[in-house]
Design a protein around this motif. Structure first.
Motif: not given
Length: 62
Positions: A12-19, A34-49
């Motif tokens: 899990v990316y360190p920046s996404r471990q709280d998620v 892990a799959r969900i938290s790693n999927a939205g690593r960047s702001f744009s990826a989370r916005s797209r989701m």
């Protein structure tokens, strides 16, 4: 800290471990969280989701 070791120990990316921890608290499996938290690593990826989820909900009439 959640695993950042990778391979068979998962990753899990360190920046996404709280998620990841929040999803685990809510009852998600380790792999699903892990799959969900790693999927939205960047702001744009989370916005797209989020936009995609909103479209899906709208189509299903929720």
């Amino acid at each position: 800290m959640v695993s950042a070791r990778g391979g068979r120990w998962g990753f899990v990316y360190p920046s996404r471990q709280d998620v990841y921890r929040a999803l685990r608290r809510d009852g998600a499996s380790k792999s699903k969280a892990a799959r969900i938290s790693n999927a939205g690593r960047s702001f744009s990826a989370r916005s797209r989701m989020a936009r995609k989820a909103a479209r899906t909900r709208r189509r299903r009439g929720q």
